[in-house]
Write a protein that holds these residues in place. Structure first.
Motif, PDB file in Angstrom:
ATOM      1  N   PHE A 122      -1.519  46.402  76.157  1.00  0.00           N
ATOM      2  CA  PHE A 122      -1.542  47.840  75.850  1.00  0.00           C
ATOM      3  C   PHE A 122      -0.728  48.626  76.882  1.00  0.00           C
ATOM      4  O   PHE A 122       0.043  49.521  76.521  1.00  0.00           O
ATOM      5  CB  PHE A 122      -2.980  48.353  75.834  1.00  0.00           C
ATOM      6  N   ILE A 123      -0.880  48.292  78.161  1.00  0.00           N
ATOM      7  CA  ILE A 123      -0.138  48.990  79.226  1.00  0.00           C
ATOM      8  C   ILE A 123       1.364  48.841  79.011  1.00  0.00           C
ATOM      9  O   ILE A 123       2.131  49.812  79.108  1.00  0.00           O
ATOM     10  CB  ILE A 123      -0.542  48.448  80.612  1.00  0.00           C
ATOM     11  N   LEU A 124       1.790  47.614  78.686  1.00  0.00           N
ATOM     12  CA  LEU A 124       3.223  47.342  78.540  1.00  0.00           C
ATOM     13  C   LEU A 124       3.810  47.983  77.279  1.00  0.00           C
ATOM     14  O   LEU A 124       4.906  48.560  77.327  1.00  0.00           O
ATOM     15  CB  LEU A 124       3.461  45.830  78.523  1.00  0.00           C
ATOM     16  N   ILE A 125       3.098  47.888  76.149  1.00  0.00           N
ATOM     17  CA  ILE A 125       3.643  48.474  74.916  1.00  0.00           C
ATOM     18  C   ILE A 125       3.650  50.001  75.025  1.00  0.00           C
ATOM     19  O   ILE A 125       4.561  50.673  74.514  1.00  0.00           O
ATOM     20  CB  ILE A 125       2.854  48.009  73.667  1.00  0.00           C
ATOM     21  N   ASP A 126       2.658  50.555  75.711  1.00  0.00           N
ATOM     22  CA  ASP A 126       2.612  52.005  75.906  1.00  0.00           C
ATOM     23  C   ASP A 126       3.815  52.466  76.736  1.00  0.00           C
ATOM     24  O   ASP A 126       4.478  53.450  76.391  1.00  0.00           O
ATOM     25  CB  ASP A 126       1.301  52.386  76.589  1.00  0.00           C
TER      26      ASP A 126
ATOM     27  N   LEU B 293       9.828  44.525  77.960  1.00  0.00           N
ATOM     28  CA  LEU B 293       8.460  45.055  77.983  1.00  0.00           C
ATOM     29  C   LEU B 293       7.771  44.858  76.633  1.00  0.00           C
ATOM     30  O   LEU B 293       6.588  44.495  76.575  1.00  0.00           O
ATOM     31  CB  LEU B 293       8.464  46.538  78.360  1.00  0.00           C
ATOM     32  N   GLN B 294       8.522  45.083  75.544  1.00  0.00           N
ATOM     33  CA  GLN B 294       7.931  44.902  74.208  1.00  0.00           C
ATOM     34  C   GLN B 294       7.584  43.433  73.956  1.00  0.00           C
ATOM     35  O   GLN B 294       6.491  43.116  73.485  1.00  0.00           O
ATOM     36  CB  GLN B 294       8.899  45.397  73.137  1.00  0.00           C
ATOM     37  N   ASP B 295       8.522  42.544  74.285  1.00  0.00           N
ATOM     38  CA  ASP B 295       8.277  41.112  74.061  1.00  0.00           C
ATOM     39  C   ASP B 295       7.129  40.618  74.932  1.00  0.00           C
ATOM     40  O   ASP B 295       6.297  39.809  74.500  1.00  0.00           O
ATOM     41  CB  ASP B 295       9.541  40.306  74.371  1.00  0.00           C
ATOM     42  N   LEU B 296       7.085  41.132  76.162  1.00  0.00           N
ATOM     43  CA  LEU B 296       6.012  40.723  77.073  1.00  0.00           C
ATOM     44  C   LEU B 296       4.665  41.251  76.590  1.00  0.00           C
ATOM     45  O   LEU B 296       3.635  40.563  76.699  1.00  0.00           O
ATOM     46  CB  LEU B 296       6.317  41.244  78.488  1.00  0.00           C
ATOM     47  N   ALA B 297       4.666  42.457  76.034  1.00  0.00           N
ATOM     48  CA  ALA B 297       3.426  43.027  75.482  1.00  0.00           C
ATOM     49  C   ALA B 297       2.901  42.151  74.351  1.00  0.00           C
ATOM     50  O   ALA B 297       1.697  41.857  74.275  1.00  0.00           O
ATOM     51  CB  ALA B 297       3.678  44.449  74.978  1.00  0.00           C
ATOM     52  N   MET B 298       3.804  41.714  73.487  1.00  0.00           N
ATOM     53  CA  MET B 298       3.394  40.851  72.377  1.00  0.00           C
ATOM     54  C   MET B 298       2.926  39.488  72.881  1.00  0.00           C
ATOM     55  O   MET B 298       2.020  38.873  72.313  1.00  0.00           O
ATOM     56  CB  MET B 298       4.545  40.678  71.383  1.00  0.00           C
ATOM     57  N   PHE B 299       3.549  39.012  73.959  1.00  0.00           N
ATOM     58  CA  PHE B 299       3.112  37.730  74.545  1.00  0.00           C
ATOM     59  C   PHE B 299       1.668  37.841  75.030  1.00  0.00           C
ATOM     60  O   PHE B 299       0.835  36.982  74.744  1.00  0.00           O
ATOM     61  CB  PHE B 299       4.025  37.335  75.707  1.00  0.00           C
ATOM     62  N   TYR B 300       1.387  38.919  75.781  1.00  0.00           N
ATOM     63  CA  TYR B 300       0.023  39.099  76.298  1.00  0.00           C
ATOM     64  C   TYR B 300      -0.965  39.328  75.160  1.00  0.00           C
ATOM     65  O   TYR B 300      -2.116  38.887  75.235  1.00  0.00           O
ATOM     66  CB  TYR B 300      -0.024  40.264  77.291  1.00  0.00           C
ATOM     67  N   TYR B 301      -0.517  40.007  74.122  1.00  0.00           N
ATOM     68  CA  TYR B 301      -1.378  40.199  72.959  1.00  0.00           C
ATOM     69  C   TYR B 301      -1.747  38.841  72.353  1.00  0.00           C
ATOM     70  O   TYR B 301      -2.909  38.575  72.031  1.00  0.00           O
ATOM     71  CB  TYR B 301      -0.674  41.071  71.913  1.00  0.00           C
ATOM     72  N   GLY B 302      -0.730  37.969  72.221  1.00  0.00           N
ATOM     73  CA  GLY B 302      -0.977  36.643  71.661  1.00  0.00           C
ATOM     74  C   GLY B 302      -1.878  35.789  72.521  1.00  0.00           C
ATOM     75  O   GLY B 302      -2.621  34.942  72.018  1.00  0.00           O
TER      76      GLY B 302
ATOM     77  N   THR C 205       6.556  51.048  67.751  1.00  0.00           N
ATOM     78  CA  THR C 205       5.508  51.645  66.912  1.00  0.00           C
ATOM     79  C   THR C 205       5.000  50.662  65.855  1.00  0.00           C
ATOM     80  O   THR C 205       3.918  50.857  65.306  1.00  0.00           O
ATOM     81  CB  THR C 205       6.032  52.923  66.222  1.00  0.00           C
ATOM     82  N   THR C 206       5.784  49.615  65.600  1.00  0.00           N
ATOM     83  CA  THR C 206       5.302  48.551  64.704  1.00  0.00           C
ATOM     84  C   THR C 206       4.237  47.710  65.409  1.00  0.00           C
ATOM     85  O   THR C 206       3.210  47.358  64.822  1.00  0.00           O
ATOM     86  CB  THR C 206       6.473  47.650  64.257  1.00  0.00           C
ATOM     87  N   PHE C 207       4.511  47.399  66.682  1.00  0.00           N
ATOM     88  CA  PHE C 207       3.574  46.569  67.447  1.00  0.00           C
ATOM     89  C   PHE C 207       2.366  47.368  67.944  1.00  0.00           C
ATOM     90  O   PHE C 207       1.267  46.833  68.073  1.00  0.00           O
ATOM     91  CB  PHE C 207       4.281  45.956  68.665  1.00  0.00           C
ATOM     92  N   TYR C 208       2.602  48.660  68.242  1.00  0.00           N
ATOM     93  CA  TYR C 208       1.578  49.463  68.913  1.00  0.00           C
ATOM     94  C   TYR C 208       0.234  49.484  68.175  1.00  0.00           C
ATOM     95  O   TYR C 208      -0.807  49.273  68.795  1.00  0.00           O
ATOM     96  CB  TYR C 208       2.094  50.888  69.129  1.00  0.00           C
ATOM     97  N   PRO C 209       0.210  49.761  66.847  1.00  0.00           N
ATOM     98  CA  PRO C 209      -1.098  49.805  66.161  1.00  0.00           C
ATOM     99  C   PRO C 209      -1.857  48.481  66.266  1.00  0.00           C
ATOM    100  O   PRO C 209      -3.086  48.474  66.392  1.00  0.00           O
ATOM    101  CB  PRO C 209      -0.731  50.122  64.717  1.00  0.00           C
ATOM    102  N   ILE C 210      -1.112  47.361  66.205  1.00  0.00           N
ATOM    103  CA  ILE C 210      -1.759  46.047  66.288  1.00  0.00           C
ATOM    104  C   ILE C 210      -2.407  45.870  67.653  1.00  0.00           C
ATOM    105  O   ILE C 210      -3.581  45.502  67.773  1.00  0.00           O
ATOM    106  CB  ILE C 210      -0.723  44.926  66.045  1.00  0.00           C
TER     107      ILE C 210
END
Length: 410
Positions: free
Chosen positions: A255-259, A238-247, A278-283
């Motif tokens: 946001f949904i996935l990182i949350d 979920l974290q890696d996928l959240a960062m993928f969608y962010y990119g 929490t490192t990725f969340y603020p970004i």
């Protein structure tokens, strides 16, 4: 797959409930098993601890510690297994000092051969978690060393051995071979959500290294779906996928996935996942909030424009209504005038009929008048001819008598 992931996340409480129901069924066995011996009680409590692992670490710790109380000093192997489980859970929850103290207290020269894989795997996981928490490559190197030890003592036909071998290939740069083998393993274990989550995640990492964004997303989504359906709260997908969608600019999904990833990590008390999240969340949150603010600003502008257009529309409607009322009044007047014209036309028509009748009567009178005049002319002419005749034959007396007579006038 994205729709399936959305559905799985929406049904997260359902999968959560299934895991709790499985645990409650085991607890019910303890409550109703009045005549359970120590070994049976240990087996059920250990199953409960296993069910809580990667779901709720603190509860898993409690049950592992309770299992230790059920053992006797003679249960050396079981003590070692539980110590390794405790070390793994302490490592997961960020209690690294306690974890390493337990690991160091275990004499690996006296460990039964069957337990060695668990020993090396626990050590490897510890250094991996510790490396993630402080981003120290030295701990990652130690983790790789323990992976090598783990592989060396596993049966090559074991699934764990195959997965660890592919991890080694993957992180040593032999990605093509690792991808082929991992795909084969995924097809072999497609019905096991736990294994699907691990293997698909590794494929996602492999394709990330290959810069193949589509397949990276594909396998990360498959891994995330498996984790959600398995109610696995300690998940990396979920974290890696959240960062993928962010990119890729999809901040809503990111946001949904990182949350969800952070909420899962907090629920499970997985310290290194919480730190990562929490490192990725603020970004992600900043970009998501910025997008929301931009949308709100656009919405405000659109609302203002819509309000202006609405006022113009209302003014136009009022103008149209007034014009309509005027037209209605004119139409009413025209209708009334038309009615009057119809009445006048009827009167004219009637007058024309009367005139026609009158003309006909006049024609009759004129004809009669002409007839009378003609008759009088003939009579006068007859009388003239008679007088002329009398004058010609010298009948003066008769002629005078006729001229004196008023008979013709009468």
């Amino acid at each position: 797959l994205e729709k399936e992931l959305d559905n799985a996340i929406n049904k997260g409480e359902y999968y959560h409930r299934i895991r709790l129901d499985d645990i409650d069924n085991l607890k019910q066995q303890l409550r109703t098993g009045k005549y359970l011996d120590r070994n049976e009680s240990y087996a059920i409590n250990y199953k409960i601890a296993t069910q809580y692992a990667k779901f709720q670490s603190d509860s898993a710790l409690n049950y592992i510690q309770y299992c230790k109380k059920l053992l006797t000093p003679q249960d050396d192997s079981l003590h070692t297994i539980l110590d390794l489980d405790l070390a793994a859970l302490y490592s997961t929850t960020g209690r690294y000092i306690e974890a390493i103290n337990i690991l160091k207290s275990i004499n690996n020269t006296k460990i039964a051969k069957a337990i060695l894989p668990k020993y090396y795997q626990t050590y490897g996981s510890f250094y991996s978690h510790y490396g993630q928490s402080n981003n120290n490559n030295e701990f990652y190197r130690l983790s790789e060393i323990y992976r090598d030890s783990l592989i060396s003592c596993l049966d090559t036909n074991q699934l764990l051995s195959k997965i660890e071998n592919e991890k080694k290939k993957l992180f040593s740069g032999n990605r093509a071979k690792a991808i082929d083998e991992l795909k084969f393993l995924l097809n072999e274990n497609i019905n096991d959500n736990h294994q699907v989550a691990i293997i698909a995640y590794l494929l996602g990492i492999a394709y990330k290294q290959e810069n193949n964004a589509e397949l990276q997303k594909y396998y990360l989504i498959k891994s995330a779906i498996a984790d959600v359906k398995n109610a696995n709260k300690d998940n990396a997908s979920l974290q890696d996928l959240a960062m993928f969608y962010y990119g890729s600019g999809d901040f809503d999904r990111a946001f949904i996935l990182i949350d969800k990833a952070i909420r899962d990590a907090i629920f499970c008390n997985v310290r290194y996942r919480i730190i990562e999240g929490t490192t990725f969340y603020p970004i992600i949150n900043y970009s998501y909030q910025k997008k929301i603010n931009d949308q709100n600003r656009k919405l405000t502008i659109n609302l203002i424009l819509i309000s202006i257009l609405s006022l113009i529309l209302i003014g136009g409607i009022i103008f149209i209504v007034k014009q309509f009322n005027k037209l209605k009044a004119i139409k009413s007047q025209l209708s009334e005038t038309n009615s009057q014209l119809i009445a006048m036309n009827q009167q004219i028509y009637n007058s024309n009929i009367q005139l026609a009748e009158s003309n006909h009567i006049k024609e009759e009178y004129i004809a009669q008048f002409f007839d009378m005049c003609s008759s009088y002319i003939e009579k006068i002419d007859t009388m003239r001819k008679g007088m002329l005749k009398k004058a010609n034959i010298q009948l003066i007396t008769d002629l005078l008598a006729d001229l004196k007579s008023t008979k013709v006038i009468e």
